[in-house]
Design an enzyme around this catalytic site. Structure first.
Site, PDB file in Angstrom:
ATOM      1  N   SER A   1      54.432  50.974   0.852  1.00  0.00           N
ATOM      2  CA  SER A   1      53.278  50.669  -0.004  1.00  0.00           C
ATOM      3  C   SER A   1      52.040  51.497   0.294  1.00  0.00           C
ATOM      4  CB  SER A   1      52.921  49.193   0.104  1.00  0.00           C
ATOM      5  OG  SER A   1      53.830  48.444  -0.653  1.00  0.00           O
TER       6      SER A   1
ATOM      7  N   LYS B   1      51.008  53.680  -2.407  1.00  0.00           N
ATOM      8  CA  LYS B   1      50.255  53.152  -3.559  1.00  0.00           C
ATOM      9  C   LYS B   1      48.844  53.739  -3.605  1.00  0.00           C
ATOM     10  CE  LYS B   1      52.823  48.753  -3.610  1.00  0.00           C
ATOM     11  NZ  LYS B   1      52.790  47.342  -3.156  1.00  0.00           N
TER      12      LYS B   1
ATOM     13  N   TYR C   1      59.142  54.464  -8.807  1.00  0.00           N
ATOM     14  CA  TYR C   1      58.444  53.637  -7.811  1.00  0.00           C
ATOM     15  C   TYR C   1      59.245  53.529  -6.503  1.00  0.00           C
ATOM     16  CZ  TYR C   1      56.703  49.370  -5.589  1.00  0.00           C
ATOM     17  OH  TYR C   1      56.238  48.457  -4.675  1.00  0.00           O
TER      18      TYR C   1
ATOM     19  N   TYR D   1      47.235  42.604   1.008  1.00  0.00           N
ATOM     20  CA  TYR D   1      47.684  41.445   0.204  1.00  0.00           C
ATOM     21  C   TYR D   1      46.978  40.164   0.658  1.00  0.00           C
ATOM     22  CZ  TYR D   1      51.118  45.132   0.122  1.00  0.00           C
ATOM     23  OH  TYR D   1      51.716  46.359   0.076  1.00  0.00           O
TER      24      TYR D   1
ATOM     25  N   VAL E   1      55.615  47.964   4.109  1.00  0.00           N
ATOM     26  CA  VAL E   1      56.648  47.168   4.786  1.00  0.00           C
ATOM     27  C   VAL E   1      57.504  47.988   5.750  1.00  0.00           C
ATOM     28  CG1 VAL E   1      56.918  45.162   3.258  1.00  0.00           C
ATOM     29  CG2 VAL E   1      58.186  47.259   2.781  1.00  0.00           C
TER      30      VAL E   1
END
Ligand code: GLN
Length: 300
Positions: free
Chosen positions: A61, A64, A188, A236, A254
């Site tokens: 991530s 991102k 993705y 998050y 992760v």
């Protein structure tokens, strides 16, 4: 700085609880959790590291952030009509808010938001073109051409990624996905499977930190915004805890990586694959907290 990083690495290696690797992606589940690396790029251009700082890991991530930089470069502020800028208070792969908020993800760092960002980058092109753009940007920002996509990790997630597929199809049902969901998802998953070392990741963060000599890929105003979202949404439902303990914009993955930005001062990359309950690196967060305490780099 060398002493600080060495003593953080020594302290981490002594810990009993390393957390647990991501279980839902088989290729990541099998990584040895007892690994640690940390790298810091300073404003004077020095790169200082300790531990396993030259071992590639799955950045997941953290990509991102780079996809957001690329998408803003491509479609500009129009992106914000498709994705919000508020923390979600939910896990990274949560479906709940997406239903309540009619297919507009809360922010570009939860999975639903990142799938929209990737879709904006794809915009009618072949997935390999969009991937080349993200990979090219990351290579340029880190000044390292050896960064690659691990196909085995991408395939592993493709097989088990039912939840991301649900998110993509749900976005499609609300008209917030332009490409075929399978193409966007494939892009993705491959983007998430990029591998980097903490040395390379710290180098890539220099443009966001506004360090001298960093490649000019983003305006200062835009970097401030990307960093603001890292502070409020980058971890998050653990973002509040990260801000409380570390006080720096940070983005987790992760794979156990963390990119943290001390604006105008340093770019920091940390890796330890064992995760906490929020899916953020357990030892990585501890190390970031130790570094922030030792340097007083907290923005607060
Ligand atoms: N590829 C992962 C997923 O979509 C990324 C999640 C993460 O790193 N938090 O589930």
């Amino acid at each position: 700085m060398e002493e600080i990083l060495k003593s953080i690495a020594a302290e981490i290696v002594r810990q009993d609880d390393w957390g647990k690797t991501a279980q839902y992606i088989p290729e990541l589940a099998s990584v040895d959790p007892q690994q640690f690396g940390i790298s810091v790029c300073l404003a004077d251009g020095r790169l200082i590291s300790a531990g396993a700082a030259t071992k590639p890991f799955s950045v997941q991530s953290i990509t991102k952030v780079f996809a957001l930089v690329a998408a803003l470069g491509r479609v500009g502020d129009q992106l914000w009509s498709r994705v919000g800028r508020e923390p979600s208070g939910n896990s990274f792969d949560s479906v709940v808010l997406l239903e309540r908020e009619l297919g507009r993800p809360r922010n570009p760092y939860v999975n639903a938001g990142a799938i929209v960002t990737t879709d904006a980058l794809l915009s009618g092109r072949e997935p390999k073109m969009a991937l080349a753009e993200i990979l090219g940007l990351i290579r340029h920002m880190s000044e390292s051409d050896s960064i690659y996509i691990n196909e085995t990790v991408a395939a592993s997630e493709q097989e088990t990624g039912a939840r991301n597929k649900a998110l993509a199809y749900y976005l499609k049902s609300h008209g917030n996905l332009n490409s075929d969901p399978e193409l966007t998802l494939g892009t993705y998953f491959h983007q998430c499977a990029i591998e980097m070392t903490t040395d390379q990741l710290a180098m890539a963060g220099r443009s966001l930190a506004g360090l001298k000599g960093a490649p000019k890929v983003i305006s200062r105003q835009r970097a401030r915004r990307v960093n603001a979202l890292m502070m409020t949404c980058g971890h998050y439902d653990g973002s509040g805890d990260f801000a409380f303990r570390v006080g720096l914009p940070g983005k987790s993955g992760v794979g156990g990586g963390i990119l943290a930005i001390a604006p105008n001062v340093a770019s920091i990359a940390i890796w330890s694959p064992g995760l906490n309950l929020y899916g953020n690196s357990h030892a990585g967060t501890r190390a970031a907290e130790m570094l922030s305490n030792a340097t007083k780099w907290s923005v607060f």
